[in-house]
Write an enzyme that holds these catalytic residues in place. Structure first.
Site, mmCIF file in Angstrom:
data_model
loop_
_atom_site.group_PDB
_atom_site.id
_atom_site.type_symbol
_atom_site.label_atom_id
_atom_site.label_comp_id
_atom_site.label_asym_id
_atom_site.label_seq_id
_atom_site.Cartn_x
_atom_site.Cartn_y
_atom_site.Cartn_z
ATOM 1 N N ARG A 118 0.811 -1.238 0.000
ATOM 2 C CA ARG A 118 0.000 0.000 0.000
ATOM 3 C C ARG A 118 0.833 1.271 0.000
ATOM 4 N NH1 ARG A 118 -2.887 -3.139 3.714
ATOM 5 N NH2 ARG A 118 -4.590 -4.220 2.663
ATOM 6 N N LYS A 140 2.538 11.110 -11.599
ATOM 7 C CA LYS A 140 1.586 10.277 -12.344
ATOM 8 C C LYS A 140 2.285 8.970 -12.679
ATOM 9 C CE LYS A 140 -1.621 13.375 -14.616
ATOM 10 N NZ LYS A 140 -2.118 13.870 -15.908
ATOM 11 N N GLU A 182 7.651 17.389 -25.585
ATOM 12 C CA GLU A 182 7.092 17.777 -24.275
ATOM 13 C C GLU A 182 7.703 19.106 -23.804
ATOM 14 O OE1 GLU A 182 4.576 16.126 -23.051
ATOM 15 O OE2 GLU A 182 4.801 13.959 -23.306
ATOM 16 N N LYS A 224 6.649 22.464 -14.932
ATOM 17 C CA LYS A 224 5.924 21.273 -14.467
ATOM 18 C C LYS A 224 5.693 21.349 -12.968
ATOM 19 C CE LYS A 224 4.494 16.838 -14.780
ATOM 20 N NZ LYS A 224 4.480 15.612 -15.525
ATOM 21 N N GLU A 234 -5.069 16.844 -10.414
ATOM 22 C CA GLU A 234 -5.796 17.171 -11.653
ATOM 23 C C GLU A 234 -7.293 17.304 -11.402
ATOM 24 O OE1 GLU A 234 -3.937 15.337 -15.090
ATOM 25 O OE2 GLU A 234 -5.871 15.297 -16.076
ATOM 26 N N ARG A 239 -3.759 21.050 -14.090
ATOM 27 C CA ARG A 239 -2.791 20.025 -14.489
ATOM 28 C C ARG A 239 -3.165 19.415 -15.839
ATOM 29 N NH1 ARG A 239 0.462 15.523 -10.988
ATOM 30 N NH2 ARG A 239 1.558 14.727 -12.810
ATOM 31 N N ASN A 243 -1.675 18.191 -20.761
ATOM 32 C CA ASN A 243 -2.038 17.158 -21.726
ATOM 33 C C ASN A 243 -2.321 17.714 -23.113
ATOM 34 O OD1 ASN A 243 -1.793 14.667 -20.505
ATOM 35 N ND2 ASN A 243 -3.663 14.967 -19.337
ATOM 36 N N HIS A 246 -2.343 15.416 -26.099
ATOM 37 C CA HIS A 246 -2.278 14.025 -25.640
ATOM 38 C C HIS A 246 -3.511 13.206 -26.003
ATOM 39 C CE1 HIS A 246 1.220 15.459 -23.557
ATOM 40 N NE2 HIS A 246 1.420 14.327 -22.928
ATOM 41 N N HIS A 250 -2.683 10.062 -27.746
ATOM 42 C CA HIS A 250 -2.985 8.733 -27.199
ATOM 43 C C HIS A 250 -3.777 7.911 -28.218
ATOM 44 C CE1 HIS A 250 -2.486 10.062 -22.700
ATOM 45 N NE2 HIS A 250 -1.341 9.901 -23.317
ATOM 46 N N HIS A 263 5.858 8.107 -27.885
ATOM 47 C CA HIS A 263 4.883 8.959 -27.189
ATOM 48 C C HIS A 263 5.068 10.438 -27.577
ATOM 49 C CE1 HIS A 263 2.318 10.422 -23.955
ATOM 50 N NE2 HIS A 263 3.290 11.247 -23.599
HETATM 51 P P1 NAD Z 1 10.987 5.021 -22.889
HETATM 52 O O1 NAD Z 1 10.959 4.901 -21.449
HETATM 53 O O2 NAD Z 1 10.428 3.905 -23.697
HETATM 54 O O3 NAD Z 1 12.479 5.304 -23.365
HETATM 55 C C1 NAD Z 1 12.742 5.475 -24.724
HETATM 56 C C2 NAD Z 1 13.867 4.567 -25.203
HETATM 57 O O4 NAD Z 1 15.122 5.114 -24.792
HETATM 58 C C3 NAD Z 1 13.832 3.174 -24.655
HETATM 59 O O5 NAD Z 1 14.232 2.276 -25.649
HETATM 60 C C4 NAD Z 1 14.857 3.219 -23.533
HETATM 61 O O6 NAD Z 1 15.381 1.961 -23.225
HETATM 62 C C5 NAD Z 1 15.886 4.116 -24.130
HETATM 63 N N1 NAD Z 1 16.738 4.835 -23.202
HETATM 64 C C6 NAD Z 1 16.375 5.424 -22.047
HETATM 65 N N2 NAD Z 1 17.397 6.132 -21.552
HETATM 66 C C7 NAD Z 1 18.433 5.957 -22.375
HETATM 67 C C8 NAD Z 1 19.755 6.444 -22.386
HETATM 68 N N3 NAD Z 1 20.196 7.322 -21.494
HETATM 69 N N4 NAD Z 1 20.568 6.028 -23.380
HETATM 70 C C9 NAD Z 1 20.111 5.190 -24.340
HETATM 71 N N5 NAD Z 1 18.860 4.733 -24.403
HETATM 72 C C10 NAD Z 1 18.024 5.110 -23.420
HETATM 73 O O7 NAD Z 1 10.195 6.329 -23.382
HETATM 74 P P2 NAD Z 1 10.107 7.815 -22.818
HETATM 75 O O8 NAD Z 1 9.938 8.659 -24.018
HETATM 76 O O9 NAD Z 1 11.173 8.111 -21.873
HETATM 77 O O10 NAD Z 1 8.756 7.798 -21.999
HETATM 78 C C11 NAD Z 1 7.517 7.564 -22.618
HETATM 79 C C12 NAD Z 1 6.551 7.080 -21.575
HETATM 80 O O11 NAD Z 1 6.393 8.077 -20.582
HETATM 81 C C13 NAD Z 1 5.170 6.782 -22.111
HETATM 82 O O12 NAD Z 1 4.739 5.561 -21.579
HETATM 83 C C14 NAD Z 1 4.323 7.911 -21.574
HETATM 84 O O13 NAD Z 1 2.988 7.537 -21.364
HETATM 85 C C15 NAD Z 1 5.015 8.226 -20.290
HETATM 86 N N6 NAD Z 1 4.806 9.598 -19.798
HETATM 87 C C16 NAD Z 1 4.431 9.747 -18.508
HETATM 88 C C17 NAD Z 1 4.254 11.005 -18.001
HETATM 89 C C18 NAD Z 1 3.908 11.173 -16.542
HETATM 90 O O14 NAD Z 1 3.585 12.294 -16.134
HETATM 91 N N7 NAD Z 1 3.978 10.135 -15.750
HETATM 92 C C19 NAD Z 1 4.478 12.131 -18.784
HETATM 93 C C20 NAD Z 1 4.878 11.947 -20.108
HETATM 94 C C21 NAD Z 1 5.046 10.664 -20.604
HETATM 95 N N1 GLY Z 2 2.283 14.548 -18.164
HETATM 96 C C1 GLY Z 2 1.070 15.114 -17.681
HETATM 97 C C2 GLY Z 2 1.030 15.291 -16.216
HETATM 98 O O1 GLY Z 2 1.978 14.973 -15.538
HETATM 99 O O2 GLY Z 2 0.052 15.731 -15.702
#
Ligand code: NAD
Ligand code: GLY
Length: 363
Positions: A118, A140, A182, A224, A234, A239, A243, A246, A250, A263
């Protein structure tokens, strides 16, 4: 090193940004309470940075969970591997999870930390530009479902975010560009001076000039952190402004199959679609839309959506967390630098989707 703060009362935490942070054990130690640490990473990032991270933790009981690399594995089935590792090692409630990776690893690790017994502590060490400017900050967390992106998750703030800008050195160009989407988003939704700065410095960012990247990361994290502090869960439509693009994005990610479009790429195209719709609603003029397109093209991001039919687009868009009382609400622009959440007339939305589906957006 620069340190920003996310101000959330007792859940406040620092964001450290700088070069060489993965050589500074004291930063990590300051946020680690217990001895037990599970580092979650993936099969690409772990070989690059795991040893360096482990060297910062000589006095802890450390286990590792290495996930397969890819958005298509951001699901409940693969999240289970994290719980298995925690239980196999008999980790208790004062353990800490560390996410070492991009947004996929960060979102999954945070969700595991929210759910394990939890709720246990977790620390974000983001290694993509996208994760450094967005996903590691704000709490998030979650996973995808085949029927909807990020539909299963929790709010769970990290105890600290450690952004070592050096790790961007190994990031592929396509991933760097996806992160820029972003970054551009903050300029479009609430920070026109930042948009102007990005227009002037995009070549330096693409050339990975360290000073330009550090500045872009700092200004993104400032934006942010301010939004998250104002509307953590949100509930106030603040917040939700993060998006922009998005809901369209999405739909592209779900429609094309997770992992096909990155993404950030889907968000880039989605932001132009949101700008196009804002123009149809009389809130932007054509020059504004052209400016949105120009900065995305400058960042070498895609601006033409894939050929998804209007009805398929609408079907995917209906599964969105901003839907209220069955009504789709979108983040739109009432002028550049000024985002709002609003419903859109169905006919105008269909026009944007139809133009996207037929031609790609050509504003
Ligand atoms: P990812 O985590 O898939 O990373 C992209 C690629 O880069 C992967 O192949 C990874 O292995 C590689 N990689 C990572 N760091 C590296 C490095 N230093 N050197 C070489 N390769 C490296 O993708 P992302 O773009 O980082 O994240 C996308 C995800 O984030 C999506 O699932 C999206 O929904 C989520 N997201 C979440 C939020 C949030 O607020 N929580 C906000 C935006 C996006
Ligand atoms: N990436 C959108 C949020 O964190 O709210």
């Amino acid at each position: 090193m620069q340190t920003l703060h996310v101000s959330l009362g007792e859940r406040s935490y620092p964001i450290h940004i700088g070069s060489g942070l993965l050589s500074r054990p004291e930063l990590l130690a300051a946020s680690l309470k217990g001895r037990q640490v599970l580092v979650v990473s993936n099969s690409t990032v772990a070989p690059l940075y795991m040893d360096r991270l482990l060297s910062l933790l000589p006095d802890r009981l450390v286990a590792q969970c290495i996930l397969p690399d890819g958005e298509q594995y951001k699901d409940l089935a693969h999240l289970d591997a994290v719980f298995t590792e925690l239980l196999r090692n008999r980790f208790n409630r004062d353990c800490t999870l560390i996410a070492l990776g991009g947004g996929v690893v960060g979102d999954m690790t945070g969700f595991a930390a929210a759910a394990y017994q939890r709720g246990v502590d977790f620390i974000q060490i983001p290694t993509t530009l996208l994760a450094q400017v967005d996903s590691s900050v704000g709490g998030k967390t979650g996973v995808n479902h085949p029927l909807g992106k990020n539909m299963i998750g929790a709010f769970k703030q990290p105890n600290a975010v450690l952004i070592d800008t050096d790790v961007l050195g190994t990031l592929p160009d396509r991933e760097l560009r996806a992160g820029l989407a972003e970054v551009i988003k903050y300029g479009l939704i609430r920070d026109l001076p930042f948009l102007e700065w990005l227009e002037a410095r995009m070549d330096d960012l693409l050339a990975r000039k360290p000073e330009a990247l550090a500045e872009a990361i700092r200004r993104s994290c400032e934006n942010k952190a301010a939004v998250v502090a104002a509307d953590e869960l949100e509930v106030a439509d603040l917040r939700a402004l993060l998006n922009l693009g998005h809901t369209f994005g999405h739909a592209i990610e779900t429609g094309m199959g997770y992992g096909e479009w990155l993404h950030g790429e889907a968000v880039a195209t989605g932001m132009l679609m949101a700008a196009d719709l804002s123009m149809r609603m009389g809130w932007l003029d054509t020059a504004d839309v052209a400016r949105v397109r120009r900065i995305l093209v400058q960042a070498e991001l895609p601006v033409a959506p894939p050929a998804i039919s209007v009805d398929e687009f609408l079907g995917h868009m209906a599964v969105d967390k901003k839907v209220k009382d069955g009504q789709l609400r979108l983040v739109l622009l009432r002028g550049l630098g000024n985002a709002v959440v609003s419903p859109a007339p169905d006919g105008l939305l269909r026009e944007t989707l139809a133009i996207g589906a037929r031609l790609g957006l050509t504003a």
